[in-house]
Design an enzyme around this catalytic site. Structure first.
Site, mmCIF file in Angstrom:
data_model
loop_
_atom_site.group_PDB
_atom_site.id
_atom_site.type_symbol
_atom_site.label_atom_id
_atom_site.label_comp_id
_atom_site.label_asym_id
_atom_site.label_seq_id
_atom_site.Cartn_x
_atom_site.Cartn_y
_atom_site.Cartn_z
ATOM 1 N N SER A 237 14.952 55.216 25.929
ATOM 2 C CA SER A 237 13.978 55.947 26.723
ATOM 3 C C SER A 237 13.401 54.976 27.740
ATOM 4 O O SER A 237 14.120 54.140 28.299
ATOM 5 C CB SER A 237 12.906 56.537 25.801
ATOM 6 O OG SER A 237 11.989 57.317 26.522
ATOM 7 N N ARG B 29 10.829 61.346 29.049
ATOM 8 C CA ARG B 29 9.865 62.253 28.427
ATOM 9 C C ARG B 29 10.515 63.576 28.032
ATOM 10 O O ARG B 29 10.054 64.250 27.118
ATOM 11 C CB ARG B 29 8.698 62.507 29.391
ATOM 12 C CG ARG B 29 7.559 63.312 28.781
ATOM 13 C CD ARG B 29 6.512 63.681 29.818
ATOM 14 N NE ARG B 29 5.642 62.552 30.130
ATOM 15 C CZ ARG B 29 5.485 62.046 31.333
ATOM 16 N NH1 ARG B 29 6.158 62.542 32.355
ATOM 17 N NH2 ARG B 29 4.673 61.042 31.534
ATOM 18 N N VAL C 175 2.034 60.010 22.095
ATOM 19 C CA VAL C 175 2.789 59.019 22.874
ATOM 20 C C VAL C 175 3.190 59.567 24.242
ATOM 21 O O VAL C 175 3.369 60.766 24.414
ATOM 22 C CB VAL C 175 4.032 58.577 22.077
ATOM 23 C CG1 VAL C 175 4.891 57.603 22.869
ATOM 24 C CG2 VAL C 175 3.596 57.917 20.770
ATOM 25 N N GLU C 176 3.365 58.653 25.193
ATOM 26 C CA GLU C 176 3.788 58.968 26.580
ATOM 27 C C GLU C 176 2.842 59.965 27.236
ATOM 28 O O GLU C 176 3.250 60.908 27.897
ATOM 29 C CB GLU C 176 5.231 59.475 26.599
ATOM 30 C CG GLU C 176 6.236 58.389 26.252
ATOM 31 C CD GLU C 176 7.675 58.838 26.413
ATOM 32 O OE1 GLU C 176 7.900 59.947 26.935
ATOM 33 O OE2 GLU C 176 8.578 58.084 26.015
ATOM 34 N N GLY C 177 1.561 59.722 27.063
ATOM 35 C CA GLY C 177 0.547 60.610 27.612
ATOM 36 C C GLY C 177 0.095 61.590 26.555
ATOM 37 O O GLY C 177 0.864 62.449 26.143
#
Length: 768
Positions: A163, A331, A453-455
Site C-alpha cells: 500500500s 486506500r 487508519v489512513e484518515g
C-alpha cells in the site's frame, strides 16, 4: 404582450451579448465567487487535485451514462496471479494459527515471516524487472482479503508494503539509482519497509507535521556534502519494529539557501536505512490485541545526503502530492480488503452457526429477531463485495479516483463494523470466548483499526468525500476556482464568463429536470437494461440529478462556510456514496449473469441505499440555514414527498433463510472465506457440522416429531439422543452410525474453548 416581448429581448441581450453579460452578470458574479471561495492551503489544494475522477463525476453530473458504465470490465486475474493464488496463497493460509499468533506469540512465526519474504508477498506491487510480482489491484485485493479471513495480523503485515510505502513511492517517483538499489532488495525480502507519516499531534493534518529537516552541510561517508539534518517523532507506524528501511515524511527548510532562494520547501519524503546513525525504531504499540508489528520511530539531528530524498533533490517539497497520489489507490485496496474479509466470514459462519445452534427444537436462524440481524449481514456483505469489485475494476483500468477510494474506505469499513457486530450478537457467548475455536473475536477487535487508519472515518466522511468530491467531480467548479485564482484578472474574468454561462444552463437544467422527475416518479428516465432492476436505474438517475442541483445551490449560498458546515456537507457526501454503492450492486448483478439467487440481496442493498439517500436529503433540508432555499429545493426535488423506504421484513427473512442453505449462492457470496476440511480447524468444524446437519435434515425433523410425541425424552444430544432414538426405532442402524459423526461435529461447533487453571497467565510486559 409588448412588455413580455421587451422582457424576453432584454434577457436575450443580457445573456447573448458578451460585453453586456460580462459587465452586468459575470463581473459581479466573479467578484462574489472570489469573495466566497473557500480558502485552500497548499496541502489542501494538492490533496484536492490528486488522483482522478471516474464514475463519481458521472454521478455528480446528474447525467450518469449507464451504458458506458456497464462497459467497465470486471476484475480478472492473469495466469501468474491465479497460479500464485492457487499455490503460494493457499500454503500461507494453511500455516496460520491466529490464536497462537495473537494470544501466545504476539508475532508471526519465523516460518511464516520466511515464507512471506521468500514467496514475495511483500512485492506484489513491485515490477518484474526489479524482481517483484507486478500484480494487479484485483490480485492484491483478493490476496489480502483472503489472508484477512484467516488472520488480520498476517493480512496487515502483507498489505502495508503493498500500500502506501517505499515500494510504491519508489516505483512512481524514485530515481533510477534508487529503484535499482532498493526495489530488488524489497522484492526478495532482503529489506522490510515501513513508512512514517503520523506524529503525535499530526495525523490526517499533514500540514501540521512537526518533524523537520534543515538543509545544511554535514559529513557522509567521510566527505562534507550538502544534506538534511532531521528531527522526527512518529507513532502508529506499521512494521517499524522490524523494518530495515524507513520512509519518512517531514517539513523541509533551507534557511541558508543551499538549494535555492526558497526557505520553506514543504513536505518531503526520504528513504533512510534503519541502521543509519541516530535512527531509533523498535518500541511496539499493542493495537487492540493484534499481533502485527506497529510502533514508534524517532531521530534527533540525523544527517542524511540529499540524494536520499525519494526522487532526488528535484522532488524536495513535493512529498504531500506524492503521498496523496499514492494513497488514493492504496486506500481503495488495503483497508477495504479487511472489511471484505469480515463480510465473507460473518455471512458464511453466521449462516452455518444459526442453523447448527438450536433453541426450543429449532435452529436459532428461524427466529425473526435473529433473522433481522442475519438479513443485514447478507445484504451488507453483498454491498461490500460489490463495492470492492467496482473500485478494483477502476484501479485495474489505471484510474486513481481519490474520491471513490475515500468512499470505499469509509463505507466498507463502516459496513464491516455493522456486520461483525450483528455476527457477534448472533453468536453470543460463542463469539466472546477467545480460543482456537473462535473465528470472530480477533476480527471484532480489529475492526476499529481499519476504521481509524489512513484518515479516521469521521474525517473521511465529513471533509474528504464531499469536500473533495464537490470540487473534483463538478463539471465547472474547479475550473471556476482556477479562473478566480488567475493572477491576470481580465483573463480570469473571460474564462469565468465562459464557464458561468455553461454553469447557469447546467443548474437550470438540473432544477427543471429534478422537478419533472419528482412529479413523474422518474418513470420516463431511460434504463440501460430491462427486467427487475430497471426501475432502480431510473431512481438513481433521479437522485444523481438531485445531488447536482443541491450541491450547486449549497455552494452558491454558503460558499466557504460549506467547508465548515461538516454535518451538512457530510450528508451530501452520503448521497454521492450511496449512489456509488447502489451502482456497484447493480453492476455486480449484471456481471454475475443476473443470478436468480441474488435477487433478494440486490433488492435489499439497492433499497437500503435509496433509503439512506432519502434520509440524507431529509437531514440536509431540515438543517440548511436558509429556510426558504431549503423549502424550495425540497419542493423541486421531492414535490410529492420522500417515499424511499427501508427494506421490508420479508427481504430480511429471505436472505436469512438463504444463508442457511449450502450451495452455489452461498459459495459465491463467501468465496473469500478460508476454511479447510478438518474438524480441528476453527472454521472447518462449523462448516462440517453445518453441511452434515443439512444432509441429515430429514432425520433431525423425524427426531423432533418423535420428541413431540413423547417417543424420546426432550433435550437430548449426542450419544444419548442417538441411543434413545434407536431404542424407539425412530432411526435405522445406518442412520445412527452417520448421525453419531454429525452430532459430534455439532457439539464441537457450538462449544467454546476452555483452559486449565494457570494456563492463560503470561509474562508481564511493561509500557514505556
Amino acid at each position: 404582450m409588448e412588455i413580455l416581448i421587451l422582457l424576453i429581448v432584454a434577457v436575450v441581450l443580457l445573456f447573448a451579448v458578451k460585453e453586456i453579460r460580462r459587465s452586468l452578470i459575470s463581473r459581479p458574479m466573479f467578484s462574489f465567487f472570489k469573495r466566497v471561495l473557500p480558502p485552500l492551503s497548499n496541502t489542501e489544494r494538492e490533496a484536492m487535485t490528486a488522483g482522478d475522477v471516474w464514475w463519481d463525476a458521472e454521478l455528480f453530473s446528474g447525467r450518469p451514462d449507464w451504458h458506458n458504465f456497464h462497459k467497465t470490465k470486471p476484475p480478472q486475474f492473469s495466469e501468474d496471479e491465479q497460479a500464485f493464488i492457487d499455490n503460494q496463497l493457499e500454503q500461507l493460509l494453511a500455516m496460520l494459527d491466529d490464536f497462537k499468533i495473537v494470544q501466545q506469540d504476539r508475532d508471526l512465526p519465523k516460518k511464516v515471516w520466511d515464507f512471506i519474504r521468500k514467496e514475495k508477498f511483500f512485492a506484489m506491487i513491485i515490477g518484474k524487472e526489479f524482481g517483484g510480482l507486478d500484480f494487479s489491484p484485483a490480485a492484491n485485493s483478493y490476496i489480502v482479503s483472503r489472508i484477512a479471513t484467516r488472520s488480520i495480523s498476517a493480512a496487515v503485515t502483507v498489505m502495508v508494503p503493498n500500500s502506501l510505502g517505499p515500494g510504491e513511492l519508489l516505483t512512481h517517483y524514485g530515481t533510477d539509482e534508487q529503484k535499482n538499489y532498493w526495489l530488488p532488495r524489497l522484492a526478495d525480502g532482503t529489506d522490510i519497509p515501513c513508512f512514517a507519516l503520523t506524529a503525535p499531534e499530526a495525523g490526517s493534518d499533514a500540514g501540521a507535521i512537526p518533524d523537520t529537516g534543515i538543509v545544511c552541510k554535514g559529513e557522509h561517508d567521510g566527505k562534507e556534502v550538502v544534506g538534511i539534518r532531521l528531527n522526527w517523532d512518529k507513532r502508529y507506524i506499521t512494521l517499524a519494529p522490524v523494518a530495515t528501511v524507513l520512509g519518512l515524511a517531514f517539513k523541509l527548510y533551507d534557511p541558508e539557501g543551499l538549494m535555492g532562494d526558497k526557505e520553506d520547501l514543504g513536505i518531503t519524503c526520504a528513504l533512510i536505512p534503519t541502521d543509519h546513525p541516530g535512527v531509533e525504531t523498535g518500541e511496539r504499540h499493542f493495537p487492540l490485541n493484534q499481533a502485527f508489528m506497529n510502533g514508534t520511530t524517532y531521530g534527533k539531528d540525523v544527517f542524511i545526503p540529499l540524494d536520499w530524498i525519494i526522487g532526488g533533490k528535484d522532488y524536495a517539497g513535493k512529498g504531500w502530492r506524492m503521498l496523496m497520489e499514492c494513497l488514493s489507490a492504496g486506500r481503495g485496496i488495503s483497508l477495504p480488503a479487511l472489511a471484505t474479509a469480515t463480510g465473507h466470514v460473518a455471512q458464511r459462519m453466521t449462516g452455518a452457526y444459526a442453523y447448527v445452534r438450536q433453541q426450543f427444537g429449532l435452529p436459532i436462524g428461524k427466529f425473526e429477531g435473529v433473522q433481522e440481524a442475519m438479513g443485514r449481514i447478507g445484504g451488507y456483505n453483498y454491498s461490500i463485495e460489490s463495492m470492492r469489485r467496482l473500485t478494483v475494476a477502476a484501479l485495474c483500468e489505471g484510474k486513481s479516483p481519490s474520491v471513490i477510494t475515500a468512499m470505499t474506505k469509509y463505507h466498507m469499513t463502516e459496513m464491516g463494523r455493522q456486520v461483525i457486530e450483528d455476527a457477534m450478537d448472533i453468536h453470543a457467548g460463542k463469539g466472546i470466548q477467545l480460543g482456537p475455536k473462535n473465528y470472530l473475536g480477533h476480527g471484532y477487535m480489529a475492526t476499529p483499526v481499519s476504521i481509524t487508519v489512513e484518515g479516521a472515518n469521521i474525517l473521511t466522511r465529513n471533509l474528504m468525500i464531499f469536500g473533495q468530491g464537490a470540487t473534483r467531480c463538478h463539471p465547472y467548479v474547479l475550473k471556476e476556482m482556477d479562473a478566480a485564482a488567475n493572477s491576470d484578472e481580465e483573463q480570469g474574468l473571460r474564462d469565468f464568463d465562459e464557464l458561468l454561462i455553461k454553469h447557469i444552463g447546467f443548474a437550470a437544467s438540473n432544477f427543471f429536470g429534478s422537478l419533472w422527475m419528482g412529479l413523474t416518479g422518474a418513470r420516463f428516465n431511460a434504463s440501460p437494461i430491462s427486467g427487475p432492476t430497471a426501475r432502480y436505474y431510473q431512481h438513481l438517475t433521479r437522485m444523481s440529478r438531485a445531488l447536482a442541483l443541491t450541491a450547486d445551490v449549497a455552494m452558491l449560498i454558503l460558499g466557504g462556510d460549506l467547508k465548515r458546515k461538516e454535518m451538512l456537507s457530510a450528508r451530501l457526501g452520503d448521497v454521492l456514496s450511496h449512489l456509488y454503492m447502489a451502482s456497484a450492486v447493480l453492476k455486480r448483478y449484471e456481471d454475475d449473469g443476473r443470478q436468480n439467487g441474488d435477487m433478494a440481496y440486490v433488492d435489499y442493498a439497492v433499497q437500503r441505499h435509496l433509503f439512506e439517500i432519502g434520509e440524507a436529503f431529509r437531514g440536509f433540508f431540515a438543517n440548511f440555514p436558509n429556510r426558504f432555499i431549503a423549502w424550495t429545493l425540497r419542493l423541486a426535488i421531492f414535490p410529492l414527498g420522500i417515499h424511499y423506504e427501508a427494506p421490508n421484513d420479508e427481504l430480511l427473512q429471505d436472505i436469512a433463510d438463504d444463508m442457511m442453505v449450502p450451495g452455489v449462492t452461498r459459495d459465491r457470496h463467501t468465496f473469500l472465506c478460508y476454511w479447510k476440511d478438518d474438524p480441528k480447524d476453527m472454521t472447518g468444524h462449523m462448516e462440517l457440522a453445518f453441511v452434515g446437519m443439512k444432509q441429515h435434515e430429514d432425520v433431525y425433523k423425524r427426531l423432533q416429531k418423535a420428541e413431540k410425541r413423547g417417543e424420546i425424552p426432550p433435550d437430548l444430544a449426542g450419544d444419548a439422543l442417538i441411543k434413545a432414538a434407536r431404542k424407539a426405532d425412530v432411526i435405522t442402524a445406518d442412520e445412527a452410525k452417520s448421525l453419531k459423526k454429525v452430532e459430534q461435529l455439532r457439539l464441537t461447533a457450538i462449544a467454546v474453548d476452555q483452559f486449565a487453571p494457570g494456563s492463560l497467565e503470561k509474562k508481564k510486559f511493561a509500557s514505556s
